[in-house]
Design a protein around this motif. Sequence first.
Motif, short mmCIF file in Angstrom:
data_model
loop_
_atom_site.label_atom_id
_atom_site.label_comp_id
_atom_site.label_asym_id
_atom_site.label_seq_id
_atom_site.Cartn_x
_atom_site.Cartn_y
_atom_site.Cartn_z
N ALA A 198 33.14 109.07 -81.07
CA ALA A 198 33.52 108.77 -82.45
C ALA A 198 32.48 109.26 -83.45
N ARG A 199 31.23 109.37 -83.01
CA ARG A 199 30.14 109.72 -83.93
C ARG A 199 29.78 111.20 -83.91
N LEU A 200 30.35 111.96 -82.98
CA LEU A 200 30.00 113.38 -82.91
C LEU A 200 30.54 114.11 -84.14
N PRO A 201 29.76 115.04 -84.70
CA PRO A 201 30.22 115.80 -85.86
C PRO A 201 31.28 116.82 -85.47
N SER A 202 32.00 117.32 -86.45
CA SER A 202 33.09 118.25 -86.18
C SER A 202 32.60 119.54 -85.53
N ARG A 203 31.36 119.92 -85.79
CA ARG A 203 30.83 121.14 -85.19
C ARG A 203 30.73 121.03 -83.66
N LEU A 204 30.78 119.79 -83.14
CA LEU A 204 30.70 119.55 -81.70
C LEU A 204 32.04 119.04 -81.16
N GLU A 205 33.13 119.53 -81.74
CA GLU A 205 34.44 119.11 -81.27
C GLU A 205 34.64 119.44 -79.79
N TRP A 206 34.09 120.55 -79.34
CA TRP A 206 34.19 120.92 -77.93
C TRP A 206 33.53 119.87 -77.02
N LEU A 207 32.47 119.26 -77.53
CA LEU A 207 31.79 118.23 -76.75
C LEU A 207 32.59 116.92 -76.76
N ARG A 208 33.27 116.63 -77.89
CA ARG A 208 34.12 115.44 -77.96
C ARG A 208 35.24 115.51 -76.90
N GLY A 209 35.79 116.70 -76.73
CA GLY A 209 36.82 116.87 -75.71
C GLY A 209 36.30 116.57 -74.32
N ALA A 210 35.06 117.01 -74.05
CA ALA A 210 34.45 116.74 -72.75
C ALA A 210 34.20 115.25 -72.57
N VAL A 211 33.83 114.58 -73.65
CA VAL A 211 33.61 113.13 -73.59
C VAL A 211 34.92 112.42 -73.22
N CYS A 212 36.03 112.87 -73.79
CA CYS A 212 37.33 112.26 -73.47
C CYS A 212 37.64 112.39 -71.98
N GLU A 213 37.36 113.53 -71.40
CA GLU A 213 37.60 113.73 -69.98
C GLU A 213 36.68 112.85 -69.14
N TYR A 214 35.45 112.72 -69.57
CA TYR A 214 34.47 111.90 -68.85
C TYR A 214 34.89 110.43 -68.86
N ILE A 215 35.39 109.98 -70.02
CA ILE A 215 35.84 108.59 -70.13
C ILE A 215 36.95 108.31 -69.12
N GLU A 216 37.91 109.24 -69.02
CA GLU A 216 39.03 109.04 -68.11
C GLU A 216 38.56 108.95 -66.66
N GLU A 217 37.55 109.75 -66.31
CA GLU A 217 37.05 109.76 -64.94
C GLU A 217 36.21 108.52 -64.62
N GLU A 218 35.55 107.96 -65.62
CA GLU A 218 34.61 106.86 -65.38
C GLU A 218 35.25 105.48 -65.53
N TYR A 219 36.44 105.43 -66.08
CA TYR A 219 37.03 104.13 -66.37
C TYR A 219 37.23 103.30 -65.10
N GLY A 220 36.77 102.07 -65.13
CA GLY A 220 37.00 101.13 -64.04
C GLY A 220 35.97 101.17 -62.92
N HIS A 221 34.95 102.02 -63.03
CA HIS A 221 34.00 102.14 -61.92
C HIS A 221 33.15 100.88 -61.74
N GLU A 222 33.01 100.08 -62.80
CA GLU A 222 32.25 98.84 -62.65
C GLU A 222 32.94 97.90 -61.66
N GLN A 223 34.27 97.99 -61.56
CA GLN A 223 34.99 97.14 -60.60
C GLN A 223 34.68 97.56 -59.17
N TRP A 224 34.47 98.86 -58.97
CA TRP A 224 34.07 99.32 -57.64
C TRP A 224 32.79 98.62 -57.20
N ILE A 225 31.86 98.47 -58.15
CA ILE A 225 30.57 97.85 -57.82
C ILE A 225 30.76 96.39 -57.45
N LEU A 226 31.58 95.68 -58.20
CA LEU A 226 31.83 94.27 -57.86
C LEU A 226 32.49 94.16 -56.49
#
Length: 229
Positions: A60-88
């Motif tokens: 949400a805080r990345l500037p528009s010049r780093l839109e390509w990085l925001r897209g990568a963040v979205c992919e990373y979020i999808e891959e990481e979601y729920g991993h804390e439950q694996w630990i429990l």
Amino acid sequence: MSFFDTLQLQTTDERQALFSVPVIREALAGQVSLDSYVAFLTQAYHHVRHTVPLMMACGARLPSRLEWLRGAVCEYIEEEYGHEQWILNDIDACGGNWEAVRDGRPAMAIELMVAYLYDLIARGNPVGLFGMVNVLEGTSIALATHAAGSIQRTLALPDKAFSYLSSHGALDQDHMVTYKRLMDRLDTADDQQAVVHAARVVYRLYTEMFQGLPRGSQLGQQEVHHALV
């Protein structure tokens, strides 16, 4: 030299300090007690559960010049979601009290690390969050590829007690390939320095966390060195 390589070079001292912590050296040699492994998972839970919220805040805080990085963040979020439950689940498979972990508080080093990262995103350069990625994924790769199997054999634990650590070996290796490509696209000194500085801070706090874990089986210095080589 690429920025990724520069990042590794400029954090050499901090990385060496982390991997010099006795409990990590013992883990890499397969010398870990059940208490130590569960304590590690406990602290992992308390920072992994913030991975997705931190990435969302960063995106949400990345500037528009780093839109390509925001897209990568979205992919990373999808891959990481729920991993804390694996630990429990792993803690439960070890016979630990996963509910107490879920409802508890982390060690001070992890509490400070998480607070620092939220503050970095809110008041500093959000790109710095990728310094955390460098530290945590690099460390989990080392532990998963060099320690998970021997720890499992030593403690005679089932596969379901290692869902987080074992899965993150292969997963984080794939992530690091993508991470290197992303970091090498950062082309401003401010962004690069933000990543380096955050990596140094996270290395220091992560090292402090490991220093506070209970030790496993005690080996002489020579035996540990022999096991590592």
